[in-house]
Design a protein around this motif. Structure first.
Motif, PDB file in Angstrom:
ATOM      1  N   UNK A   1      66.256 -18.507   0.693  1.00 43.30           N
ATOM      2  CA  UNK A   1      66.060 -19.882   1.152  1.00 43.30           C
ATOM      3  C   UNK A   1      64.658 -20.396   0.845  1.00 43.30           C
ATOM      4  N   UNK A   2      64.004 -19.796  -0.112  1.00 47.09           N
ATOM      5  CA  UNK A   2      62.618 -20.127  -0.434  1.00 47.09           C
ATOM      6  C   UNK A   2      62.408 -21.631  -0.602  1.00 47.09           C
ATOM      7  N   UNK A   3      61.564 -22.191   0.261  1.00 47.32           N
ATOM      8  CA  UNK A   3      61.208 -23.601   0.155  1.00 47.32           C
ATOM      9  C   UNK A   3      62.265 -24.586   0.611  1.00 47.32           C
ATOM     10  N   UNK A   4      63.354 -24.092   1.245  1.00 45.08           N
ATOM     11  CA  UNK A   4      64.457 -24.997   1.597  1.00 45.08           C
ATOM     12  C   UNK A   4      64.772 -25.043   3.098  1.00 45.08           C
ATOM     13  N   UNK A   5      63.982 -24.361   3.905  1.00 44.39           N
ATOM     14  CA  UNK A   5      64.248 -24.331   5.341  1.00 44.39           C
ATOM     15  C   UNK A   5      64.232 -25.741   5.945  1.00 44.39           C
ATOM     16  N   UNK A   6      63.274 -26.544   5.537  1.00 47.83           N
ATOM     17  CA  UNK A   6      63.183 -27.897   6.096  1.00 47.83           C
ATOM     18  C   UNK A   6      64.420 -28.718   5.744  1.00 47.83           C
ATOM     19  N   UNK A   7      64.884 -28.611   4.504  1.00 49.80           N
ATOM     20  CA  UNK A   7      66.064 -29.366   4.083  1.00 49.80           C
ATOM     21  C   UNK A   7      67.286 -28.972   4.890  1.00 49.80           C
ATOM     22  N   UNK A   8      67.364 -27.693   5.242  1.00 55.74           N
ATOM     23  CA  UNK A   8      68.534 -27.199   5.971  1.00 55.74           C
ATOM     24  C   UNK A   8      68.469 -27.496   7.464  1.00 55.74           C
TER      25      UNK A   8
ATOM     26  N   UNK B   1      63.275 -14.579   2.145  1.00 59.29           N
ATOM     27  CA  UNK B   1      62.271 -14.935   1.134  1.00 59.29           C
ATOM     28  C   UNK B   1      61.582 -16.269   1.449  1.00 59.29           C
ATOM     29  N   UNK B   2      61.166 -16.439   2.682  1.00 61.83           N
ATOM     30  CA  UNK B   2      60.488 -17.679   3.085  1.00 61.83           C
ATOM     31  C   UNK B   2      59.091 -17.744   2.481  1.00 61.83           C
ATOM     32  N   UNK B   3      58.682 -18.945   2.108  1.00 63.87           N
ATOM     33  CA  UNK B   3      57.314 -19.118   1.609  1.00 63.87           C
ATOM     34  C   UNK B   3      56.455 -19.844   2.656  1.00 63.87           C
TER      35      UNK B   3
ATOM     36  N   UNK C   1      58.562 -24.463  10.170  1.00 60.60           N
ATOM     37  CA  UNK C   1      59.008 -23.855  11.428  1.00 60.60           C
ATOM     38  C   UNK C   1      57.946 -23.993  12.515  1.00 60.60           C
ATOM     39  N   UNK C   2      56.690 -23.765  12.136  1.00 60.13           N
ATOM     40  CA  UNK C   2      55.601 -23.818  13.124  1.00 60.13           C
ATOM     41  C   UNK C   2      55.375 -25.224  13.672  1.00 60.13           C
ATOM     42  N   UNK C   3      55.667 -26.228  12.861  1.00 62.21           N
ATOM     43  CA  UNK C   3      55.399 -27.614  13.271  1.00 62.21           C
ATOM     44  C   UNK C   3      56.650 -28.376  13.709  1.00 62.21           C
ATOM     45  N   UNK C   4      57.809 -27.755  13.606  1.00 60.52           N
ATOM     46  CA  UNK C   4      59.055 -28.442  13.961  1.00 60.52           C
ATOM     47  C   UNK C   4      59.260 -28.441  15.476  1.00 60.52           C
ATOM     48  N   UNK C   5      60.148 -29.303  15.946  1.00 60.67           N
ATOM     49  CA  UNK C   5      60.445 -29.340  17.381  1.00 60.67           C
ATOM     50  C   UNK C   5      61.191 -28.095  17.835  1.00 60.67           C
ATOM     51  N   UNK C   6      61.760 -27.344  16.855  1.00 55.19           N
ATOM     52  CA  UNK C   6      62.446 -26.092  17.209  1.00 55.19           C
ATOM     53  C   UNK C   6      61.455 -25.069  17.793  1.00 55.19           C
TER      54      UNK C   6
ATOM     55  N   UNK D   1      61.379  -8.653   7.332  1.00 55.20           N
ATOM     56  CA  UNK D   1      61.449  -8.655   5.882  1.00 55.20           C
ATOM     57  C   UNK D   1      60.488  -9.601   5.199  1.00 55.20           C
ATOM     58  N   UNK D   2      59.511 -10.141   5.939  1.00 59.49           N
ATOM     59  CA  UNK D   2      58.511 -11.031   5.354  1.00 59.49           C
ATOM     60  C   UNK D   2      57.110 -10.453   5.584  1.00 59.49           C
ATOM     61  N   UNK D   3      56.273 -10.541   4.575  1.00 60.32           N
ATOM     62  CA  UNK D   3      54.895 -10.050   4.678  1.00 60.32           C
ATOM     63  C   UNK D   3      54.066 -11.069   5.453  1.00 60.32           C
ATOM     64  N   UNK D   4      54.223 -11.057   6.756  1.00 60.27           N
ATOM     65  CA  UNK D   4      53.587 -12.072   7.605  1.00 60.27           C
ATOM     66  C   UNK D   4      52.056 -12.042   7.529  1.00 60.27           C
TER      67      UNK D   4
END
Length: 516
Positions: A293-300, A317-319, A326-331, A342-345
């Motif tokens: 979902x690289x670069x598409x979380x906001x669209x979804x 595979x989040x970028x 995610x950090x700035x969304x109302x969620x 699975x992400x290199x935080x």
């Protein structure tokens, strides 16, 4: 603590023959008390007769077995085969039983409160999981129809209509049986009302067919997992053809999304899927694990009108843009369960992750950070981020390269989290051979110094004990947490994987033959 009433109920049902003969003299308001006492003592025959003669309007397993004034222990996690089979056959016989018509008051049966857990405390030690409950209920509904056709039933019997709320679990092996039961629903006095549906090891065509039979307008939870080859184009068709107005929880199989193809069609499909999910105004739980979902979380996620309480985007595979959204969304202010495994935080987006953690800290109950490359140098920052998470109950961080000293430091802090109940920690890095690389492959996962690990695990548990936190369970499940559904159907899924491997091998061999 058992009340005097509950102790009396236990004494009454402990003599099964006497109890069964005496039920006609029992006050109706005592049936729930007797049911829980019978369930605790695994008195199958008494349970059957209690349900067969149930005098009340509703029968709710979760409430009947949950905490009550007479007995506080919650028995809903006991999926005892003896008790559940007796309960379901009693339900069938309730319809076939011929007391006076006015006694038939039952209108609603709720079987959704049963919880599947790893350790069973019942004496028989034989659980009846969700898949087996699905199969038995479907079988009993069909048997009931055959009985009604063969017997000379009173006209009032055909007027009986009981909604049975249930969580269905369908695979290839029980598919035909469940389909037949759903097709005959309108003729059967026991009306299967599916409020949660799980599909695994099922062809797409069969999945699309049976999901329509379940009455999607009632579905609150939909799990499509593992061996259902659902991809983005299929999901778009599903959402365009079927509406899920009450859906609260959605789990999709691995590789549903793959945005690396970068086609205009894919972008359009992703937009449509996001919009359709936005129409699901009750949706608060979403699992998208092992998709790209690289670069598409906001669209979804941006079309969603209701904040998510549970989000699983492990191995997606989040970028940095995804994490920033995610950090700035109302969620972020409502997330109670978050899986970012699975992400290199620490390497990719440490500041945005901690911002997300800060926003969700007041409500966060479960945090999963497996295989996130969290190292000794990151522990102090992790402690700082977790400090405000006072409601955290579950923390899993398997697969991270942490030393025993770092784990001890972290465990000392974990004692301060007041609601914490469960911790899953990695095998310390110093238990593995020098130079091992992370993430550790399955072949090397068990190749560590077990004696040294046991000693360190004892020390970590001693830290909890000294911090007066003996209520916290700490463990290292090497191959992941217990999954009741996978455990119940592992033989069928294993056979499917072997067959798939065989078919792939045959195709490869055929291709080589053509080349030669």
């Amino acid at each position: 603590m058992k009340s005097l009433r509950f102790l009396s109920a236990e004494a009454f049902v402990s003599n099964a023959e006497f109890a069964r003969k005496s039920l006609s003299s029992v006050a109706h308001n005592l049936f729930p008390l007797l049911f829980k006492a019978s369930y605790l003592l695994e008195q199958g025959e008494v349970i059957h007769d209690l349900v067969k003669n149930w005098p009340l309007v509703d029968f709710n397993m979760g409430k009947l077995l949950g905490t009550t004034m007479d007995y506080q222990e919650d028995l809903s996690h006991r999926t005892c085969s003896v008790c559940l089979e007796s309960c379901l056959t009693g339900l069938r016989d309730y319809v076939l039983h011929h007391p006076s018509p006015y006694v038939k008051r039952l209108k609603l049966v709720d079987l959704t409160g049963i919880k599947d857990v790893e350790v069973q405390f019942c004496d028989c030690k034989k659980p009846m999981g969700r898949w087996a409950r699905t199969e038995l209920l479907s079988k009993l509904c069909l048997e009931l129809l055959v009985h009604l056709q063969q017997m000379q039933c009173k006209p009032c019997t055909f007027k009986i209509s009981i909604d049975v709320l249930v969580d269905l679990f369908v695979t290839e092996r029980n598919y035909e049986l469940v389909v037949q039961a759903l097709l005959q629903k309108c003729y059967c006095p026991l009306k299967i009302c599916c409020v949660a549906f799980r599909a695994d090891n099922l062809a797409l065509q069969k999945f699309f067919y049976i999901i329509k039979l379940t009455d999607p307008s009632l579905l609150r939870k939909l799990e499509v997992v593992h061996n259902v080859r659902l991809e983005m184009e299929h999901l778009e068709i599903l959402f365009n053809s079927i509406h899920f107005p009450l859906l609260m929880s959605l789990t999709l199989p691995a590789r549903t999304f793959n945005v690396l193809r970068h086609t205009a069609t894919d972008e359009l499909m992703l937009t449509t899927i996001g919009e359709k999910m936005g129409e699901m105004t009750q949706l608060t739980e979403l699992s998208l694990a092992f998709s790209i979902l690289t670069g598409r979380i906001q669209k979804l996620l941006s079309p969603l009108k209701t904040p998510l309480k549970m989000l699983d985007v492990s191995n997606c595979s989040l970028n940095h843009d995804d994490m920033a959204y995610l950090a700035n969304s109302f969620h972020s202010y409502h997330l109670e369960v978050l899986d970012l495994s699975g992400h290199d935080i620490p390497g990719l987006y440490p500041s945005t992750f901690f911002k997300l953690l800060s926003h969700s800290s007041s409500v966060l109950r479960s945090l999963i950070l497996e295989d996130c490359n969290i190292q000794d140098s990151h522990v102090n920052m992790l402690i700082l981020g977790l400090s405000p998470c006072h409601k955290l109950q579950d923390f899993k961080f398997l697969g991270n390269p942490l030393s025993s000293e770092a784990l001890k430091h972290l465990f000392t802090f974990l004692c301060e989290l007041p609601m914490l109940k469960n911790v899953e920690f990695p095998v310390p890095m110093d238990c593995y051979p020098i130079g091992i690389s992370y993430p550790i492959d399955d072949a090397s996962l068990c190749r560590f110094d077990h004696q040294k690990y046991e000693k360190i695990a004892e020390e970590l548990n001693l830290i909890l004990l000294q911090g007066n936190r003996e209520d916290v369970k700490a463990s290292t499940p090497l191959f992941g947490s217990y999954d009741a559904a996978v455990q119940e159907t592992n033989e069928e899924l294993g056979a499917y994987l072997i067959m798939s491997f065989k078919e792939t091998l045959e195709k490869f061999t055929a291709s080589l033959s053509k080349m030669n």
